[in-house]
Design an enzyme around this catalytic site. Structure first.
Site, mmCIF file in Angstrom:
data_model
loop_
_atom_site.group_PDB
_atom_site.id
_atom_site.type_symbol
_atom_site.label_atom_id
_atom_site.label_comp_id
_atom_site.label_asym_id
_atom_site.label_seq_id
_atom_site.Cartn_x
_atom_site.Cartn_y
_atom_site.Cartn_z
ATOM 1 N N SER A 18 -21.018 14.233 -8.431
ATOM 2 C CA SER A 18 -21.397 13.258 -9.464
ATOM 3 C C SER A 18 -20.240 12.859 -10.362
ATOM 4 O O SER A 18 -20.379 11.945 -11.164
ATOM 5 C CB SER A 18 -22.511 13.824 -10.351
ATOM 6 O OG SER A 18 -23.655 14.105 -9.605
ATOM 7 N N ALA A 19 -19.134 13.577 -10.278
ATOM 8 C CA ALA A 19 -17.954 13.287 -11.098
ATOM 9 C C ALA A 19 -18.244 13.404 -12.589
ATOM 10 O O ALA A 19 -17.667 12.706 -13.410
ATOM 11 C CB ALA A 19 -17.375 11.907 -10.769
ATOM 12 N N CYS A 31 -17.439 -5.661 -1.152
ATOM 13 C CA CYS A 31 -17.422 -6.086 0.254
ATOM 14 C C CYS A 31 -17.175 -4.911 1.184
ATOM 15 O O CYS A 31 -17.257 -5.048 2.404
ATOM 16 C CB CYS A 31 -16.439 -7.220 0.495
ATOM 17 S SG CYS A 31 -14.760 -6.722 0.893
ATOM 18 N N ILE A 60 -18.139 28.955 -5.297
ATOM 19 C CA ILE A 60 -17.609 27.967 -6.252
ATOM 20 C C ILE A 60 -18.319 26.639 -5.991
ATOM 21 O O ILE A 60 -17.970 25.888 -5.085
ATOM 22 C CB ILE A 60 -16.079 27.800 -6.118
ATOM 23 C CG1 ILE A 60 -15.369 29.160 -6.149
ATOM 24 C CG2 ILE A 60 -15.559 26.869 -7.220
ATOM 25 C CD1 ILE A 60 -15.516 29.938 -7.420
ATOM 26 N N HIS A 120 -18.999 18.541 -17.167
ATOM 27 C CA HIS A 120 -20.176 19.154 -17.769
ATOM 28 C C HIS A 120 -19.855 19.817 -19.101
ATOM 29 O O HIS A 120 -18.719 20.202 -19.366
ATOM 30 C CB HIS A 120 -20.782 20.182 -16.805
ATOM 31 C CG HIS A 120 -21.359 19.537 -15.576
ATOM 32 N ND1 HIS A 120 -22.440 18.676 -15.641
ATOM 33 C CD2 HIS A 120 -21.004 19.601 -14.273
ATOM 34 C CE1 HIS A 120 -22.720 18.252 -14.405
ATOM 35 N NE2 HIS A 120 -21.863 18.788 -13.562
#
Lengths: 484, 411
Positions: free
Chosen positions: A48-49, A443, A342, A52
């Site tokens: 999700s980039a 595109c 991880i 947090h």
């Protein structure tokens, strides 16, 4: 060929590259062994980039500790490494009394974890922050943010390489043996003789751990699918919007990206196939429906792409998800730092995880800081972000800046050529994509891929049939049609 | 440096070229064409098959031949043009910024002509499930690789979608030694022209399966195959009908969309039916002085009509620059039964114009009707209504009244 170094890092994703970069502060020779032809092919580039806040993890856990630390470090890292990070905040949106209680518990846990900037907000404030969101109240986490996960990882790796770490891409570790106090790491092309090993193999960490003799870990895959929406949607979503979380799962959320797209997802489906990234039809519809309950702007016509990522979660016998495990088992595998489980928040926490892993080595080995470590990764401003004046200047200095290859994302030939000659020696089509954003637009490479493919041939002296897309035998073209 | 122009034409494909030539002939000489590729001609450059120009020139030309007629005219007339010039911004106030290897070109134009053409719908935009290996191409990209770049996309192909470019590519790949398994079309009718079905598929024994679609893509490096399923009348895949086709190449011909990025930047109003600008009978968009024609306005079936429409646009632009329009009405053109889309979408004067439309389904023996407030303006009987083909109706000068929306429908 047998390669000698003081330390080898198995896995060049965000955690492996963070270890490489932090370890390159010391007077050591370092090899990074990565099975893919690039460093963002797995979880590091498939998430999700979100940066947090650290409130969602159990008190006292490494996940909580490293997430909070990583969040605090992110401004400095973004400055040093030149990737985009926006501390935009995020909201967890609730409607029921039970939601309210859960959010209160989340805030209390977050405060205990050392997270800051957490507060409950009412519907009015929520709608001021995120127009059109569906919800009665929310928890706001001011310090959460979004980042460019590709360039975070790539620039960590390039900075490590600049400081002396050697990257061995397309090297899959097949076995590890131990002889005369050194590890011999075998890959089909090279062997590596090293004193120290870091197992940062992510989805392959269990296999590497087994090779080191540290057995018994149960790691499961949790696959999350995503939709990517057109950049026109980004301005409608100032910050990520999440539902109220459970203890183990954040829920399907909508997230703006630093480049203005919106991602929708992830769901969470258990899997034991860590190489299958296919997105099924029913999942696409499920994502759209679920997330539409939070935010009303999700329309099929705005979907430009789908993708998925797989988290590698360490679970106990009962299937309960465990904390990060970062260990040196002196009894079984001395001089091997083993990183297991991880998963999220691994992106946020990558550098603190790396520092902790190195601290375990430092307890057992005398590490000497180099005096010529350079923490700065120079990143040229993107043409798309330049003012008209800067564009004029850039074109005057290099006319390739005046040749637009990807018009959706305004990426110039100069930037493509620079990306082709990247310091890691990544020569794939997606390597160019992750470094420049070319082909990421509406595109979806319809107009620009031919020129990018030609530039790869020309700049690297490749034959058409030798250009690869992402991994393995992902040939792009069968070859020239006619000679001449 | 800001340059002033009477008209700036964005896009040097068939629409932009025809508009430029016509403008010049109408006496509008202070014009410039901006083309992002290194040559004029647009997508026609890669369309090396024939079949262009039958309407306009009465003979069958290849794409490059058709384009060259206009390109030579542009050169002969000395019309200014820049290739390798990509417009990166457009404002509603008609300011334009283009990037070229020689530097930035900035214009302030009295009129802007938008002729950027269309783009292909991608795999992502039609949400085809499955993995993301290499070997999945849009038909136009595969065509560019082959016809411009001399590169072969693959050996064993499946084609999804029966749009014209997909059909053309079925033949093209076959001629170059690839094996084309089949063409699959989700709808119950082919999306391309009848002549292309015959000349590109039937002549080469390539089967076309209607009401079928790709429901899974396999391979984590290069494409290994696709799963194809039958679909029901709502286009939903029918469980149990899945069939695996091994292939290394999937060609997508799943629709074209006007390339409207610049229009969105300029805040120009779009029509959700055509996905291009919403225009009046002068082909003027919601931004005063900004006009649009060709595939960026609505996707055409034949390039001949792109040229024609662009010439009509040129007369509007010429009038706009010399005396402006006398707008005395604000009528909408509504799509009634059987009609998928129309151009124009609104009418602002009593001037005569061409009404272009697409049907929303295949029908037989229909009467197309244009009416205003229940009063018939025009009726046209047609033996066959085919959504793949565009229909053009001439609405005479003074045919519409000052009030009451127009409705186009099928009886």
């Amino acid at each position: 060929m047998l390669q000698y170094s003081d330390a080898a890092i198995i896995g060049g994703g965000v955690v492996g590259s963070a270890i490489a970069r932090e370890l390159s502060r010391y007077d050591l020779s370092i090899a990074v062994i990565e099975e893919n032809p690039d460093v963002v092919c797995e979880a590091s580039g498939r998430n999700s980039a979100v940066v947090h806040g650290g409130f969602a993890y159990d008190r006292g856990s490494l996940k909580a500790r490293f997430c909070v630390e990583g969040n605090r470090l992110m401004d400095e890292l973004s400055q040093e490494l030149g990737f985009r990070f926006i501390r935009c905040g995020k909201v967890l949106v609730g409607n029921t009394d039970e939601d309210l209680k859960q959010l209160e518990r989340t805030i209390s846990q977050g405060l205990d974890n050392g997270a800051t900037g957490l507060e409950l907000i009412d519907g009015q404030r929520l709608h001021e922050l995120v127009p059109a969101v569906t919800g009665s109240f929310a928890m706001l986490s001011r310090n959460s943010g979004i980042m460019d996960p590709f360039l975070f990882t790539i620039n960590l790796a390039e900075n490590a390489a600049m400081n002396g770490a050697r990257y061995f891409l397309s090297h899959k570790v097949i076995s590890i043996s131990r002889r005369n106090g050194r590890y011999i790491i075998h890959t089909p092309s090279d062997d590596f003789s090293v004193k120290w090993v870091f197992n940062a193999a992510g989805k392959g960490a269990k296999a590497i751990s087994d090779m080191l003799g540290i057995t018994g870990y149960n790691v499961i895959g949790s696959k999350g699918n995503y939709l990517v929406l057109d950049k026109r949607l980004g301005p409608l979503l100032p910050m990520p919007v999440y539902p109220v979380p459970s203890n183990t799962y954040m829920g399907i959320h909508v997230t703006p990206t630093v480049d203005g797209n919106v991602t929708v997802g992830p769901d969470a489906v258990n899997t034991d196939d860590f190489s299958y990234y296919g997105v099924p039809a029913d999942r696409m519809e499920y994502l759209r429906e679920s997330a539409s309950a939070l935010w009303p702007h999700i329309d099929r016509k705005d979907v430009i792409r789908t993708f998925s990522g797989i988290l590698s979660k360490w679970v106990d016998r009962n299937g309960v998800i465990q904390d990060f495990r970062i260990e040196v088992r002196d009894d079984i595998a001395p001089c091997a730092v083993n990183l297991i489980g991880i998963e999220s928040p691994g992106l946020t926490a990558a550098v603190p995880i790396a520092c902790y892993a190195i601290s375990l080595m430092a307890k057992r080995e005398d590490l000497r800081l180099k005096d010529d470590f350079n923490p700065i990764h120079y990143t040229a401003k993107r043409f798309a972000d330049m003012s008209e004046e800067e564009r004029e200047k850039a074109i005057a200095s290099d006319s390739h800046y005046g040749s637009l290859v990807c018009s959706c994302e305004k990426v110039t030939e100069a930037e493509i050529i620079r990306a082709i000659h990247n310091p890691l020696g990544v020569h794939t089509m997606t390597g160019i994509k992750y470094r420049t954003r070319a082909m990421m637009g509406n595109c979806q490479a319809g107009f620009c891929q031919m020129r990018i493919e030609s530039l790869l041939e020309k700049e690297l002296g490749l034959r058409a049939e030798d250009v690869r897309y992402l991994r393995g035998s992902s040939w792009v073209l069968a070859g020239k049609m006619r000679e001449g | 440096m800001l340059m002033r122009k009477d008209a700036v034409i964005i896009g040097g494909g068939p629409a932009g070229l025809a508009a430029a030539v016509a403008l010049h002939k109408l006496g509008v000489r202070d014009i410039v064409i901006l083309e992002r590729e290194s040559q004029l001609g647009g997508i026609l450059r890669q369309c090396i098959h024939d079949g262009f120009g039958l309407q306009r020139f009465g003979c069958s030309l290849s794409g490059p031949e058709y384009a060259s007629i206009f390109i030579e005219e542009v050169r002969r007339l000395g019309i200014e043009y820049h290739t390798d010039a990509t417009v990166v911004s457009l404002s509603a106030a008609r300011e334009i910024e283009a990037v070229t290897p020689e530097g930035i070109l900035c214009y302030h134009a009295r009129a802007v002509v938008l002729t950027m053409g269309c783009r292909e719908r991608s795999r992502g935009s039609v949400m085809i499930p499955g993995e993301r290996p290499s070997g999945v191409f849009t038909a136009g990209s595969a065509q560019a690789y082959m016809n411009i770049y001399n590169r072969m996309p693959g050996h064993e192909a499946v084609i999804l979608g029966s749009g014209d470019i997909g059909l053309i590519m079925a033949r093209r790949l076959t001629l170059e030694g690839a094996h084309v398994n089949a063409v699959f079309e989700i709808q119950d009718h082919p999306n391309g022209l009848e002549r292309n079905i015959v000349q590109c598929l039937e002549d080469y024994g390539i089967p076309l399966y209607l009401r079928h679609t790709v429901t899974d893509i396999h391979g984590n490096s290069r494409l290994e195959g696709v799963t194809v399923s039958k679909v029901d009348e709502h286009s939903r895949p029918i469980a149990g009908t899945e069939k695996f086709y091994p292939c290394d190449t999937l060609i997508l011909s799943v629709g074209l969309r006007p390339d409207t990025e610049l229009l969105l930047d300029a805040g120009i109003e779009l029509d959700p039916r055509t996905h291009g600008a919403s225009v009046d009978e002068h082909l003027m968009t919601s931004a005063a002085g900004i006009f649009s024609s060709g595939n960026v306005l609505h996707v055409h079936d034949l390039v001949d009509y792109v040229s024609l429409e662009s010439e009509q646009l040129a007369s509007s632009v010429s009038r706009y620059l010399s005396k402006g329009f006398s707008s005395d009405r604000a009528l909408k053109v509504r799509c009634g039964r059987g009609i998928g889309s129309t151009v124009p979408q609104k009418v602002s004067s009593g001037d005569g114009f061409t009404l272009s439309l697409r049907f929303d389904a295949v029908m037989e023996n229909v009467v197309v009707k244009v009416s205003q407030d229940g009063r018939d303006i025009l009726k046209k009987r047609m033996r066959k209504a085919n959504p793949a083909e565009m229909v053009r109706l001439d609405i005479g000068s003074g045919a519409t009244a000052c009030s009451g929306d127009l409705e186009v429908s099928v009886e």
